[in-house]
Design an enzyme around this catalytic site. Structure first.
Site, PDB file in Angstrom:
ATOM      1  N   LYS A 126       7.549  89.270 -42.970  1.00 21.80           N
ATOM      2  CA  LYS A 126       7.265  90.541 -42.309  1.00 21.80           C
ATOM      3  C   LYS A 126       6.216  90.352 -41.203  1.00 21.80           C
ATOM      4  CE  LYS A 126       8.239  93.271 -46.517  1.00 21.80           C
ATOM      5  NZ  LYS A 126       7.638  94.215 -47.487  1.00 21.80           N
ATOM      6  N   TYR A 175      15.589 100.014 -45.118  1.00 20.24           N
ATOM      7  CA  TYR A 175      14.802 100.606 -46.207  1.00 20.24           C
ATOM      8  C   TYR A 175      15.336 101.977 -46.624  1.00 20.24           C
ATOM      9  CZ  TYR A 175      11.201  96.947 -46.148  1.00 20.24           C
ATOM     10  OH  TYR A 175      10.520  95.757 -46.263  1.00 20.24           O
ATOM     11  N   PHE A 212       5.661 106.688 -48.795  1.00 21.50           N
ATOM     12  CA  PHE A 212       5.250 105.536 -47.979  1.00 21.50           C
ATOM     13  C   PHE A 212       6.290 105.149 -46.918  1.00 21.50           C
ATOM     14  CE2 PHE A 212       7.204 103.794 -51.887  1.00 21.50           C
ATOM     15  CZ  PHE A 212       8.203 102.983 -51.356  1.00 21.50           C
ATOM     16  N   ARG A 214      13.379  86.202 -55.084  1.00 21.41           N
ATOM     17  CA  ARG A 214      12.489  87.265 -55.590  1.00 21.41           C
ATOM     18  C   ARG A 214      11.372  86.664 -56.450  1.00 21.41           C
ATOM     19  NH1 ARG A 214      12.910  92.807 -54.102  1.00 21.41           N
ATOM     20  NH2 ARG A 214      12.426  93.416 -56.240  1.00 21.41           N
ATOM     21  N   THR A 217       6.191  93.192 -56.229  1.00 21.04           N
ATOM     22  CA  THR A 217       6.049  93.983 -55.002  1.00 21.04           C
ATOM     23  C   THR A 217       4.578  94.139 -54.609  1.00 21.04           C
ATOM     24  OG1 THR A 217       8.052  95.201 -55.553  1.00 21.04           O
ATOM     25  CG2 THR A 217       6.583  96.228 -53.944  1.00 21.04           C
ATOM     26  N   ARG A 246       3.347  86.272 -52.790  1.00 20.49           N
ATOM     27  CA  ARG A 246       2.496  87.466 -52.701  1.00 20.49           C
ATOM     28  C   ARG A 246       1.233  87.320 -53.535  1.00 20.49           C
ATOM     29  NH1 ARG A 246       7.661  91.476 -53.435  1.00 20.49           N
ATOM     30  NH2 ARG A 246       8.097  91.958 -51.255  1.00 20.49           N
ATOM     31  N   ASN A 273       2.613  93.070 -47.921  1.00 21.25           N
ATOM     32  CA  ASN A 273       2.990  92.071 -48.937  1.00 21.25           C
ATOM     33  C   ASN A 273       3.846  90.938 -48.388  1.00 21.25           C
ATOM     34  OD1 ASN A 273       5.383  93.419 -48.688  1.00 21.25           O
ATOM     35  ND2 ASN A 273       5.537  94.049 -50.837  1.00 21.25           N
ATOM     36  N   HIS A 281       9.975  89.915 -47.698  1.00 24.58           N
ATOM     37  CA  HIS A 281      11.021  90.740 -48.313  1.00 24.58           C
ATOM     38  C   HIS A 281      12.095  89.819 -48.862  1.00 24.58           C
ATOM     39  CE1 HIS A 281      14.181  93.788 -48.803  1.00 24.58           C
ATOM     40  NE2 HIS A 281      14.994  92.876 -48.267  1.00 24.58           N
ATOM     41  N   GLU A 306      22.250  93.847 -46.435  1.00 24.89           N
ATOM     42  CA  GLU A 306      21.105  93.524 -45.578  1.00 24.89           C
ATOM     43  C   GLU A 306      21.422  92.371 -44.616  1.00 24.89           C
ATOM     44  OE1 GLU A 306      17.883  92.844 -48.313  1.00 24.89           O
ATOM     45  OE2 GLU A 306      17.809  94.947 -48.929  1.00 24.89           O
TER      46      GLU A 306
HETATM   47  P1  DAT Z   1      10.263  95.013 -52.775  1.00 21.05           P
HETATM   48  O1  DAT Z   1       9.851  94.702 -51.361  1.00 21.05           O
HETATM   49  O2  DAT Z   1       9.541  94.181 -53.778  1.00 21.05           O
HETATM   50  O3  DAT Z   1      11.769  94.987 -52.961  1.00 21.05           O
HETATM   51  P2  DAT Z   1      10.474  97.922 -52.843  1.00 21.05           P
HETATM   52  O4  DAT Z   1      11.901  97.747 -52.419  1.00 21.05           O
HETATM   53  O5  DAT Z   1      10.198  98.771 -54.036  1.00 21.05           O
HETATM   54  O6  DAT Z   1       9.777  96.513 -53.079  1.00 21.05           O
HETATM   55  O7  DAT Z   1       9.646  98.532 -51.635  1.00 21.05           O
HETATM   56  C1  DAT Z   1       9.868  98.097 -50.310  1.00 21.05           C
HETATM   57  C2  DAT Z   1       8.544  97.909 -49.627  1.00 21.05           C
HETATM   58  O8  DAT Z   1       7.891  99.168 -49.502  1.00 21.05           O
HETATM   59  C3  DAT Z   1       7.556  97.028 -50.388  1.00 21.05           C
HETATM   60  O9  DAT Z   1       7.757  95.655 -50.107  1.00 21.05           O
HETATM   61  C4  DAT Z   1       6.242  97.531 -49.907  1.00 21.05           C
HETATM   62  C5  DAT Z   1       6.485  98.996 -49.649  1.00 21.05           C
HETATM   63  N1  DAT Z   1       6.059  99.796 -50.811  1.00 21.05           N
HETATM   64  C6  DAT Z   1       6.685  99.919 -51.987  1.00 21.05           C
HETATM   65  N2  DAT Z   1       6.013 100.726 -52.818  1.00 21.05           N
HETATM   66  C7  DAT Z   1       4.935 101.138 -52.129  1.00 21.05           C
HETATM   67  C8  DAT Z   1       3.813 101.990 -52.431  1.00 21.05           C
HETATM   68  N3  DAT Z   1       3.710 102.587 -53.599  1.00 21.05           N
HETATM   69  N4  DAT Z   1       2.883 102.153 -51.462  1.00 21.05           N
HETATM   70  C9  DAT Z   1       2.979 101.552 -50.277  1.00 21.05           C
HETATM   71  N5  DAT Z   1       4.004 100.741 -49.926  1.00 21.05           N
HETATM   72  C10 DAT Z   1       4.963 100.526 -50.829  1.00 21.05           C
HETATM   73 MG    MG Z   2      13.215  96.220 -52.238  1.00 25.50          MG
END
Ligand code: DAT
Ligand code: MG
Length: 159
Positions: A18, A58, A66, A94, A100, A111, A121, A124, A135
């Site tokens: 990212k 997303y 968020f 992963r 996450t 991470r 973080n 992705h 994706e």
């Molecule tokens: P991942 O990237 O582990 O698949 P995710 O799909 O649940 O996680 O969320 C996508 C991204 O959104 C994640 O990498 C960071 C951001 N994110 C997720 N939960 C969040 C939160 N509670 N506050 C802020 N950013 C968040």
């Molecule tokens: Mg995700």
């Protein structure tokens, strides 16, 4: 009769470094960890994501508080998009990336070793084979994904 057996096509997953990872000079670190794990790189590019693609990527989070910040962040600068290949690539990538939230991510994961904040973080990884194919199609044309033989495969994968 000679039977030529085609290798079963390997699982593919999308990985991103990212914009925070690019700005922090961690592109090589992330690639190294995935390469050293034994995953095979099938596609890679440095690119800046537009709003529409970011929102699609997303899409599952559109209702979350968020979401606007996430789209702003992921479009804020260049990122590195990659396709990695292995039997079980989705899970392996992963696990290599960790949880996450970097706060809860184990040491040894990308991470867990390199981050402190969920909104920064670094990486992705697709969360399922279905997400991966959706994706990958968002980031790459089919012709940009390369099929090639790696000479050390038999030292990484039992034939
Ligand atoms: P991942 O990237 O582990 O698949 P995710 O799909 O649940 O996680 O969320 C996508 C991204 O959104 C994640 O990498 C960071 C951001 N994110 C997720 N939960 C969040 C939160 N509670 N506050 C802020 N950013 C968040
Ligand atoms: Mg995700």
């Amino acid at each position: 009769m000679l039977i030529i057996q085609r290798k079963v096509s390997m699982e593919r997953t999308l990985a991103l470094v990212k914009p925070d990872g690019v700005q922090r000079g961690l592109i090589g670190e992330v690639i190294s960890r995935l390469e050293h794990r034994g995953l095979k790189l099938a596609a890679m590019k440095l690119m800046r994501l537009d709003q529409a693609t970011a929102q699609q990527h997303y899409g599952e989070h559109v209702e979350r508080p968020f979401f606007p910040g996430l789209v702003e962040f992921i479009t804020s600068g260049p990122l590195v998009a990659m396709v990695w290949e292995a039997d079980g690539a989705v899970e392996i990538v992963r696990n290599t990336m960790g949880a996450t939230d970097p706060k809860n991510s184990p040491m040894g994961s990308i991470r867990g070793d390199l981050g402190v904040n969920i909104g920064r973080n670094l990486v992705h990884g697709s969360d399922s084979v279905e997400s991966a194919s959706r994706e990958i199609a968002l980031f790459f044309q089919p012709g940009e994904i390369l099929d090639y033989t790696r000479s050390n495969d038999s030292w990484i994968i039992e034939p």
